[in-house]
Design an enzyme around this catalytic site. Sequence first.
Site, PDB file in Angstrom:
ATOM      1  N   CYS A  78      30.993 -67.220   3.152  1.00  0.00           N
ATOM      2  CA  CYS A  78      30.185 -67.720   2.047  1.00  0.00           C
ATOM      3  C   CYS A  78      29.948 -69.239   2.167  1.00  0.00           C
ATOM      4  O   CYS A  78      29.199 -69.646   3.042  1.00  0.00           O
ATOM      5  CB  CYS A  78      30.808 -67.305   0.726  1.00  0.00           C
ATOM      6  SG  CYS A  78      29.578 -67.182  -0.580  1.00  0.00           S
ATOM      7  N   HIS A 175      32.846 -61.784   0.804  1.00  0.00           N
ATOM      8  CA  HIS A 175      34.241 -62.259   0.754  1.00  0.00           C
ATOM      9  C   HIS A 175      35.227 -61.165   1.189  1.00  0.00           C
ATOM     10  O   HIS A 175      35.815 -60.501   0.328  1.00  0.00           O
ATOM     11  CB  HIS A 175      34.587 -62.704  -0.664  1.00  0.00           C
ATOM     12  CG  HIS A 175      33.902 -63.965  -1.080  1.00  0.00           C
ATOM     13  ND1 HIS A 175      34.470 -65.210  -0.938  1.00  0.00           N
ATOM     14  CD2 HIS A 175      32.672 -64.173  -1.594  1.00  0.00           C
ATOM     15  CE1 HIS A 175      33.636 -66.126  -1.369  1.00  0.00           C
ATOM     16  NE2 HIS A 175      32.528 -65.522  -1.774  1.00  0.00           N
ATOM     17  N   GLU A 177      38.115 -61.449   2.145  1.00  0.00           N
ATOM     18  CA  GLU A 177      39.488 -61.777   1.709  1.00  0.00           C
ATOM     19  C   GLU A 177      39.784 -61.213   0.318  1.00  0.00           C
ATOM     20  O   GLU A 177      40.937 -61.202  -0.098  1.00  0.00           O
ATOM     21  CB  GLU A 177      39.701 -63.299   1.745  1.00  0.00           C
ATOM     22  CG  GLU A 177      39.029 -64.108   0.645  1.00  0.00           C
ATOM     23  CD  GLU A 177      37.537 -64.311   0.854  1.00  0.00           C
ATOM     24  OE1 GLU A 177      36.955 -63.718   1.777  1.00  0.00           O
ATOM     25  OE2 GLU A 177      36.952 -65.062   0.050  1.00  0.00           O
TER      26      GLU A 177
END
Length: 193
Positions: A78, A175, A177
């Site tokens: 991002c 994302h 994560e």
Amino acid sequence: MKRVGVLALQGDFEAHGKALERSGAAPVFVRSAADLDGLDGLVIPGGESTTMLKLLREEGLMEPVHEFGLRHPIFGTCAGAILLAAEVSRPAQESFGLMDIGVERNGYGRQIDSRVTTFAAEPEFETRTQPGAVEAVFIRAPIIRRVGARARVLARYQGDPVLVEQGPHLAATFHPELTADTRVHQLFLKKLE
Ligand code: GLN
């Protein structure tokens, strides 16, 4: 175990640290040039790219991170993808230019700027990791508008590239994560072998 830096000036660096641990790597939070010593790779997390740029400049990290990227893999998510790009628009801002991609900030617009979704990646992504749709979180994500000849698209969402690699580097506009699926981090860790 690979030691992977996570730029920890701003943004969701803690979540990347945990995702790297889940993927079998040792995260090291990077706040100064000295922290880059001896690392195998670096993650530039999501957050706010303009703020991250300001802090990178204040900490004297622009040149050290660029230099690191000339010799080691970097994974940008991002805001991190925005920093890796060759060109940034809306508005234009400085970037490392380590990947031959052009990105438009907040490219999905204000009405639908954040979402959790599922999409099918390119077959090559599944071959190099494991089969299965990708669950993705987009938060005020950039759109990758241009992919140069040296870069390769590994996943698209609604036709736009969302996961791109170029040699040692990897950029995701979502994302990984923030989901339990560790395949994208594992793909990055394979670049460190
Ligand atoms: N919109 C942010 C920027 O331009 C990126 C958003 C994110 O990293 N989740 O920097």
